[in-house]
Write an enzyme that holds these catalytic residues in place. Structure first.
Site, PDB file in Angstrom:
ATOM      1  N   ARG A  96    -137.973-103.555  -4.567  1.00  0.00           N
ATOM      2  CA  ARG A  96    -137.080-103.922  -5.547  1.00  0.00           C
ATOM      3  C   ARG A  96    -137.669-105.198  -5.804  1.00  0.00           C
ATOM      4  O   ARG A  96    -137.359-106.307  -4.717  1.00  0.00           O
ATOM      5  CB  ARG A  96    -135.294-103.410  -4.930  1.00  0.00           C
ATOM      6  CG  ARG A  96    -134.440-104.134  -6.023  1.00  0.00           C
ATOM      7  CD  ARG A  96    -133.073-103.280  -5.846  1.00  0.00           C
ATOM      8  NE  ARG A  96    -133.045-102.198  -7.212  1.00  0.00           N
ATOM      9  CZ  ARG A  96    -131.938-101.796  -7.309  1.00  0.00           C
ATOM     10  NH1 ARG A  96    -130.872-102.785  -7.224  1.00  0.00           N
ATOM     11  NH2 ARG A  96    -132.085-100.776  -7.769  1.00  0.00           N
ATOM     12  N   GLN A 131    -132.620 -98.570   1.668  1.00  0.00           N
ATOM     13  CA  GLN A 131    -133.032 -99.902   1.527  1.00  0.00           C
ATOM     14  C   GLN A 131    -132.905-100.718   2.400  1.00  0.00           C
ATOM     15  O   GLN A 131    -130.970-101.176   2.914  1.00  0.00           O
ATOM     16  CB  GLN A 131    -132.084 -99.944  -0.022  1.00  0.00           C
ATOM     17  CG  GLN A 131    -132.196-101.136  -0.584  1.00  0.00           C
ATOM     18  CD  GLN A 131    -131.234-102.081  -1.967  1.00  0.00           C
ATOM     19  OE1 GLN A 131    -130.628-102.803  -1.468  1.00  0.00           O
ATOM     20  NE2 GLN A 131    -132.639-101.995  -2.463  1.00  0.00           N
ATOM     21  N   TYR A 154    -131.714-112.702  -2.471  1.00  0.00           N
ATOM     22  CA  TYR A 154    -131.706-111.423  -1.210  1.00  0.00           C
ATOM     23  C   TYR A 154    -132.504-112.606  -0.289  1.00  0.00           C
ATOM     24  O   TYR A 154    -133.667-113.260  -0.897  1.00  0.00           O
ATOM     25  CB  TYR A 154    -131.136-110.374  -0.766  1.00  0.00           C
ATOM     26  CG  TYR A 154    -130.294-109.895  -1.378  1.00  0.00           C
ATOM     27  CD1 TYR A 154    -128.677-110.807  -0.878  1.00  0.00           C
ATOM     28  CD2 TYR A 154    -129.580-108.986  -2.735  1.00  0.00           C
ATOM     29  CE1 TYR A 154    -127.505-109.914  -0.593  1.00  0.00           C
ATOM     30  CE2 TYR A 154    -128.451-108.898  -2.880  1.00  0.00           C
ATOM     31  CZ  TYR A 154    -127.488-109.248  -2.171  1.00  0.00           C
ATOM     32  OH  TYR A 154    -126.485-108.394  -2.667  1.00  0.00           O
ATOM     33  N   PRO A 195    -129.905 -97.406  -5.431  1.00  0.00           N
ATOM     34  CA  PRO A 195    -128.755 -98.104  -3.922  1.00  0.00           C
ATOM     35  C   PRO A 195    -127.431 -98.807  -4.245  1.00  0.00           C
ATOM     36  O   PRO A 195    -127.547 -99.387  -5.919  1.00  0.00           O
ATOM     37  CB  PRO A 195    -129.528 -98.927  -3.285  1.00  0.00           C
ATOM     38  CG  PRO A 195    -130.785-100.034  -4.237  1.00  0.00           C
ATOM     39  CD  PRO A 195    -130.930 -98.516  -5.555  1.00  0.00           C
ATOM     40  N   HIS A 250    -135.207-104.531  -0.214  1.00  0.00           N
ATOM     41  CA  HIS A 250    -134.591-104.959  -1.159  1.00  0.00           C
ATOM     42  C   HIS A 250    -135.758-106.460  -0.959  1.00  0.00           C
ATOM     43  O   HIS A 250    -135.371-107.251  -0.177  1.00  0.00           O
ATOM     44  CB  HIS A 250    -133.349-105.686  -0.798  1.00  0.00           C
ATOM     45  CG  HIS A 250    -132.108-104.971  -1.524  1.00  0.00           C
ATOM     46  ND1 HIS A 250    -132.882-106.040  -2.460  1.00  0.00           N
ATOM     47  CD2 HIS A 250    -131.366-105.012  -2.226  1.00  0.00           C
ATOM     48  CE1 HIS A 250    -132.015-105.888  -3.499  1.00  0.00           C
ATOM     49  NE2 HIS A 250    -130.753-105.776  -3.259  1.00  0.00           N
TER      50      HIS A 250
END
Length: 389
Positions: free
Chosen positions: A246, A114, A199, A37, A194
């Site tokens: 991820r 994603q 994040y 991504p 994600h």
């Protein structure tokens, strides 16, 4: 600039580990190359248009085994900042994504979105709602270290905020599940989450940003609870479709950060995710084959597979001679590099299962076909960072 030249194609290329199929649940991918991504900012008001359709179609036509889209916002007010980041809700956006999936499937490809919530890294100044700060588990942005962010941005972002409340946590989990359901309706083959780079999901996993004392914080297993509940909620919505997750050691706040200091710590975070329904771990490293822990030559992707028993993807500089940070800052020349034999060897010895390729495929839609045919790579053009080539 002279292109890096690969050996001519031979009959032995048929046995190339990179071009062997792999099956995740009921989904079979035609090869072991995943397009990683990459945020693109080409979807005004969150709606992917025909240029986005063409962008993904070209990669599918060139033989990418699995396309993972740029980060896609879930339906939550502080999910993403820039209005040109696509989202996975609303009739117009879902119709746009249906055109993308139809085009990819017509070219023989497979594609996951994603799903993304930026959390502490959402920049209010870039958003249409600058009055809203990013969601943070404990109000902390994270300890700033080696980062590509400028000092002014870091100073503005590191100011403490209010911790995210329990009711909002529930709303976000529901939004991830709703986005996953929407993705299936739009024709996607699975879902990617994600959970890295600092994040939102990662900020719950990372001890530096999660100081909570409720069931979402504390020891390693409690810090995994938020991510586990998201995975379980997504699994309930998408049935037997694969889930990709991820994760990373490094963070945008600090490239030197570590999610787990030991394999045991990392396993305590990843194993509950595997049990909740993750089928493929997307191990985002700055160098794909760098040993993850002292005393072992295993890469981060190798440890993910060893610790969970699930397939994994190795990411970080495949096909190029420098890191993403150096490319974005233009601090060193980004040049094509044939470092693929290390990936082939690792797949052949079952260390990891797939090679995640970002900038090389962004730069050249035909990159996978060039690898398959043992053709020269093309020079890297930094202008492709700002357009849909």
């Amino acid at each position: 600039m002279t292109d890096t030249v690969l050996e001519p194609a031979t009959e032995t290329a048929v046995a190339d580990p990179l071009f062997q199929p792999i099956t995740l649940r009921d989904l079979t991918l035609r090869n072991r190359i995943s397009m990683s991504p990459m945020t693109r900012y080409f979807s005004p008001n969150g709606v992917p248009g025909e240029d986005v359709v063409s962008y993904y179609r070209r990669r599918a036509e060139a033989g990418v085994g699995l396309i993972v889209t740029e980060g896609v916002g879930i339906d939550h007010l502080t999910a993403v900042d820039d209005p040109a980041i696509p989202h996975m809700y609303g009739k117009a956006a879902l119709e746009g994504w249906r055109r993308v999936t139809d085009a990819v499937h017509a070219a023989g490809g497979r594609i996951f979105p994603q799903l993304w919530h930026q959390g502490p890294l959402r920049d209010p100044a870039r958003s249409s709602r600058p009055d809203l700060v990013g969601s943070r588990p404990s109000g902390h942005w994270g300890k700033a270290g080696h980062t590509s962010y400028g000092d002014a941005y870091v100073d503005a972002m590191r100011a403490p905020t209010q911790p995210i409340e329990s009711v909002e946590i529930t709303d976000i989990i529901t939004a991830f599940a709703s986005a996953a359901r929407n993705a299936m309706e739009a024709g996607f083959d699975g879902v990617a989450l994600h959970g890295g780079h600092g994040y939102l999901i990662d900020s719950f996993l990372w001890h530096e940003t999660n100081h909570r004392t409720d069931r979402y914080g504390g020891d390693t297993s409690r810090r995994a609870a938020f991510a586990v509940e998201i995975v379980a909620a997504v699994r309930a919505e998408i049935g037997n479709a694969p889930i990709m997750f991820r994760f990373s050691q490094h963070k945008q706040q600090d490239y030197g950060a570590r999610l787990g200091e030991t394999p045991e710590e990392l396993g305590a975070l990843l194993m509950p995710l595997a049990q909740a329904g993750v089928d493929l771990f997307d191990a985002s490293g700055r160098v794909f084959d760098r040993p993850a822990f002292e005393g072992s030559n295993l890469s981060l992707a190798g440890w993910a597979k060893k610790l969970t028993g699930k397939p994994s993807v190795a990411i970080g500089g495949i096909g190029l001679g420098n890191g993403l940070g150096e490319t974005l800052s233009d601090s060193s020349e980004t040049r094509p590099l044939d470092n693929l034999q290390a990936a082939r060897d690792a797949i052949a010895r079952n260390e990891f299962d797939m090679a995640g390729v970002g900038r090389a495929i962004l730069n050249d839609p035909q990159w996978v076909e060039r690898v398959r045919k043992r053709q020269p790579f093309v020079a890297f053009d930094r202008a492709n960072l700002r357009r849909l080539a």
